[in-house]
Design a protein around this motif. Sequence first.
Motif, PDB file in Angstrom:
ATOM      1  N   THR A 232       0.819  -1.216   0.000  1.00  0.00           N
ATOM      2  CA  THR A 232       0.000   0.000   0.000  1.00  0.00           C
ATOM      3  C   THR A 232       0.852   1.265   0.000  1.00  0.00           C
ATOM      4  OG1 THR A 232      -0.179  -0.106   2.407  1.00  0.00           O
ATOM      5  CG2 THR A 232      -1.976  -1.089   1.114  1.00  0.00           C
ATOM      6  N   GLY A 233       2.139   1.138   0.137  1.00  0.00           N
ATOM      7  CA  GLY A 233       3.019   2.301   0.116  1.00  0.00           C
ATOM      8  C   GLY A 233       4.453   1.860   0.176  1.00  0.00           C
ATOM      9  N   THR A 234       5.377   2.798   0.088  1.00  0.00           N
ATOM     10  CA  THR A 234       6.791   2.452   0.095  1.00  0.00           C
ATOM     11  C   THR A 234       7.443   2.745   1.441  1.00  0.00           C
ATOM     12  OG1 THR A 234       7.360   4.632  -0.809  1.00  0.00           O
ATOM     13  CG2 THR A 234       7.065   2.816  -2.395  1.00  0.00           C
ATOM     14  N   ALA A 235       6.662   3.090   2.470  1.00  0.00           N
ATOM     15  CA  ALA A 235       7.245   3.434   3.771  1.00  0.00           C
ATOM     16  C   ALA A 235       8.077   2.286   4.332  1.00  0.00           C
ATOM     17  CB  ALA A 235       6.150   3.825   4.748  1.00  0.00           C
ATOM     18  N   GLY A 236       7.629   1.043   4.183  1.00  0.00           N
ATOM     19  CA  GLY A 236       8.368  -0.101   4.706  1.00  0.00           C
ATOM     20  C   GLY A 236       9.222  -0.784   3.671  1.00  0.00           C
ATOM     21  N   ALA A 237       9.450  -0.122   2.545  1.00  0.00           N
ATOM     22  CA  ALA A 237      10.210  -0.732   1.454  1.00  0.00           C
ATOM     23  C   ALA A 237      11.676  -0.912   1.825  1.00  0.00           C
ATOM     24  CB  ALA A 237      10.099   0.107   0.190  1.00  0.00           C
ATOM     25  N   SER A 238      12.246  -2.016   1.406  1.00  0.00           N
ATOM     26  CA  SER A 238      13.684  -2.226   1.547  1.00  0.00           C
ATOM     27  C   SER A 238      14.433  -1.340   0.562  1.00  0.00           C
ATOM     28  CB  SER A 238      14.032  -3.690   1.278  1.00  0.00           C
ATOM     29  OG  SER A 238      13.389  -4.538   2.196  1.00  0.00           O
ATOM     30  N   TYR A 239      13.763  -1.031  -0.565  1.00  0.00           N
ATOM     31  CA  TYR A 239      14.341  -0.144  -1.575  1.00  0.00           C
ATOM     32  C   TYR A 239      13.212   0.425  -2.417  1.00  0.00           C
ATOM     33  CZ  TYR A 239      17.033   1.543  -5.543  1.00  0.00           C
ATOM     34  OH  TYR A 239      17.583   2.339  -6.513  1.00  0.00           O
ATOM     35  N   ALA A 240      13.264   1.712  -2.683  1.00  0.00           N
ATOM     36  CA  ALA A 240      12.351   2.376  -3.617  1.00  0.00           C
ATOM     37  C   ALA A 240      13.196   3.367  -4.410  1.00  0.00           C
ATOM     38  CB  ALA A 240      11.223   3.082  -2.890  1.00  0.00           C
ATOM     39  N   GLY A 241      13.462   3.040  -5.662  1.00  0.00           N
ATOM     40  CA  GLY A 241      14.364   3.850  -6.465  1.00  0.00           C
ATOM     41  C   GLY A 241      13.663   4.904  -7.282  1.00  0.00           C
ATOM     42  N   ALA A 242      14.469   5.585  -8.068  1.00  0.00           N
ATOM     43  CA  ALA A 242      13.962   6.587  -9.005  1.00  0.00           C
ATOM     44  C   ALA A 242      13.505   5.870 -10.271  1.00  0.00           C
ATOM     45  CB  ALA A 242      15.073   7.580  -9.347  1.00  0.00           C
ATOM     46  N   GLN A 243      12.767   6.582 -11.121  1.00  0.00           N
ATOM     47  CA  GLN A 243      12.354   6.001 -12.392  1.00  0.00           C
ATOM     48  C   GLN A 243      13.569   5.793 -13.286  1.00  0.00           C
ATOM     49  OE1 GLN A 243       9.293   8.348 -14.235  1.00  0.00           O
ATOM     50  NE2 GLN A 243       7.709   7.419 -12.967  1.00  0.00           N
ATOM     51  N   VAL A 244      13.606   4.637 -13.931  1.00  0.00           N
ATOM     52  CA  VAL A 244      14.709   4.281 -14.811  1.00  0.00           C
ATOM     53  C   VAL A 244      14.123   3.782 -16.129  1.00  0.00           C
ATOM     54  CG1 VAL A 244      16.666   2.715 -15.157  1.00  0.00           C
ATOM     55  CG2 VAL A 244      16.227   3.664 -12.888  1.00  0.00           C
ATOM     56  N   ALA A 245      14.686   4.255 -17.238  1.00  0.00           N
ATOM     57  CA  ALA A 245      14.258   3.783 -18.562  1.00  0.00           C
ATOM     58  C   ALA A 245      15.070   2.549 -18.933  1.00  0.00           C
ATOM     59  CB  ALA A 245      14.461   4.879 -19.595  1.00  0.00           C
ATOM     60  N   TYR A 246      14.365   1.483 -19.288  1.00  0.00           N
ATOM     61  CA  TYR A 246      14.991   0.249 -19.749  1.00  0.00           C
ATOM     62  C   TYR A 246      14.713   0.126 -21.242  1.00  0.00           C
ATOM     63  CZ  TYR A 246      15.429  -0.800 -14.807  1.00  0.00           C
ATOM     64  OH  TYR A 246      15.750  -0.740 -13.475  1.00  0.00           O
ATOM     65  N   PRO A 247      15.731   0.359 -22.094  1.00  0.00           N
ATOM     66  CA  PRO A 247      15.526   0.377 -23.541  1.00  0.00           C
ATOM     67  C   PRO A 247      15.214  -1.003 -24.120  1.00  0.00           C
ATOM     68  CG  PRO A 247      17.660   1.349 -22.931  1.00  0.00           C
ATOM     69  CD  PRO A 247      17.095   0.716 -21.716  1.00  0.00           C
ATOM     70  N   SER A 248      14.551  -0.998 -25.256  1.00  0.00           N
ATOM     71  CA  SER A 248      14.243  -2.225 -25.981  1.00  0.00           C
ATOM     72  C   SER A 248      15.522  -2.983 -26.296  1.00  0.00           C
ATOM     73  CB  SER A 248      13.508  -1.882 -27.281  1.00  0.00           C
ATOM     74  OG  SER A 248      13.224  -3.049 -28.013  1.00  0.00           O
ATOM     75  N   THR A 249      15.499  -4.264 -26.135  1.00  0.00           N
ATOM     76  CA  THR A 249      16.559  -5.245 -26.400  1.00  0.00           C
ATOM     77  C   THR A 249      17.728  -5.188 -25.415  1.00  0.00           C
ATOM     78  OG1 THR A 249      17.911  -4.016 -28.014  1.00  0.00           O
ATOM     79  CG2 THR A 249      16.002  -5.253 -28.888  1.00  0.00           C
ATOM     80  N   SER A 250      17.673  -4.335 -24.397  1.00  0.00           N
ATOM     81  CA  SER A 250      18.782  -4.232 -23.455  1.00  0.00           C
ATOM     82  C   SER A 250      18.752  -5.374 -22.431  1.00  0.00           C
ATOM     83  CB  SER A 250      18.760  -2.880 -22.738  1.00  0.00           C
ATOM     84  OG  SER A 250      17.625  -2.780 -21.890  1.00  0.00           O
ATOM     85  N   ALA A 251      19.872  -5.570 -21.742  1.00  0.00           N
ATOM     86  CA  ALA A 251      19.982  -6.539 -20.658  1.00  0.00           C
ATOM     87  C   ALA A 251      20.711  -5.870 -19.501  1.00  0.00           C
ATOM     88  CB  ALA A 251      20.723  -7.783 -21.110  1.00  0.00           C
ATOM     89  N   ARG A 252      20.201  -6.088 -18.290  1.00  0.00           N
ATOM     90  CA  ARG A 252      20.766  -5.471 -17.092  1.00  0.00           C
ATOM     91  C   ARG A 252      20.872  -6.508 -15.976  1.00  0.00           C
ATOM     92  NH1 ARG A 252      21.359  -2.141 -20.482  1.00  0.00           N
ATOM     93  NH2 ARG A 252      20.567  -0.028 -20.574  1.00  0.00           N
ATOM     94  N   THR A 253      21.878  -6.345 -15.129  1.00  0.00           N
ATOM     95  CA  THR A 253      21.981  -7.095 -13.884  1.00  0.00           C
ATOM     96  C   THR A 253      21.819  -6.098 -12.755  1.00  0.00           C
ATOM     97  OG1 THR A 253      23.429  -8.810 -14.793  1.00  0.00           O
ATOM     98  CG2 THR A 253      23.494  -8.482 -12.412  1.00  0.00           C
ATOM     99  N   LEU A 254      20.896  -6.387 -11.832  1.00  0.00           N
ATOM    100  CA  LEU A 254      20.667  -5.541 -10.665  1.00  0.00           C
ATOM    101  C   LEU A 254      21.069  -6.335  -9.427  1.00  0.00           C
ATOM    102  CD1 LEU A 254      18.230  -4.885 -12.880  1.00  0.00           C
ATOM    103  CD2 LEU A 254      17.793  -3.142 -11.189  1.00  0.00           C
ATOM    104  N   ILE A 255      22.014  -5.791  -8.673  1.00  0.00           N
ATOM    105  CA  ILE A 255      22.574  -6.486  -7.515  1.00  0.00           C
ATOM    106  C   ILE A 255      22.124  -5.768  -6.252  1.00  0.00           C
ATOM    107  CG2 ILE A 255      24.694  -7.283  -6.402  1.00  0.00           C
ATOM    108  CD1 ILE A 255      26.028  -6.852  -9.246  1.00  0.00           C
ATOM    109  N   PHE A 256      21.493  -6.503  -5.355  1.00  0.00           N
ATOM    110  CA  PHE A 256      21.063  -5.957  -4.064  1.00  0.00           C
ATOM    111  C   PHE A 256      22.193  -6.181  -3.068  1.00  0.00           C
ATOM    112  CE2 PHE A 256      16.474  -7.470  -5.134  1.00  0.00           C
ATOM    113  CZ  PHE A 256      16.369  -6.500  -6.110  1.00  0.00           C
TER     114      PHE A 256
END
Length: 158
Positions: A111-135
Amino acid sequence: AGTRQVLSFAKPTLDARGQYTVLIGNVAGSLQQLTLKDQNQPAPAGQTALRFLDEATRTGPVDIYLVPSGHSLVTVNPILTNIAFGANTGYQTVPSGTYTLVVLPTGADPTGTAGASYAGAQVAYPSTSARTLIFIDQPLPTMSGLQVITADDYDSPG
């Protein structure tokens, strides 16, 4: 630092044309090295390939949400659930676009991000791209939540 003590040793076989992510993590008393082959080819047209690696030792299992631009957290379902320390989700394809990454403790009410472990900014993910996100853990044990490191595994040459 300042010693010749070996903290981690591995001898992976690497393809000359491959691209890899190498992580040294866990805790200082038992460092582990993980070598993963990256996706160095395009995701399907109109899609983005995302791989999540959970190297955070203090947060417990999490649910991962990608909130499209113009939407709220309560209107989307998690793309992955119950991701625990040491997890490698493999590449997941999602529609290309602009998203906010939100990570909540597993089963938490979105219901909200107050208890979120992470809440980031908006990020554009382009068509055909690949990303690794490490916590990873926050640098101080007294700080709650996660940090996220993003590696660009593949981007279209155009």
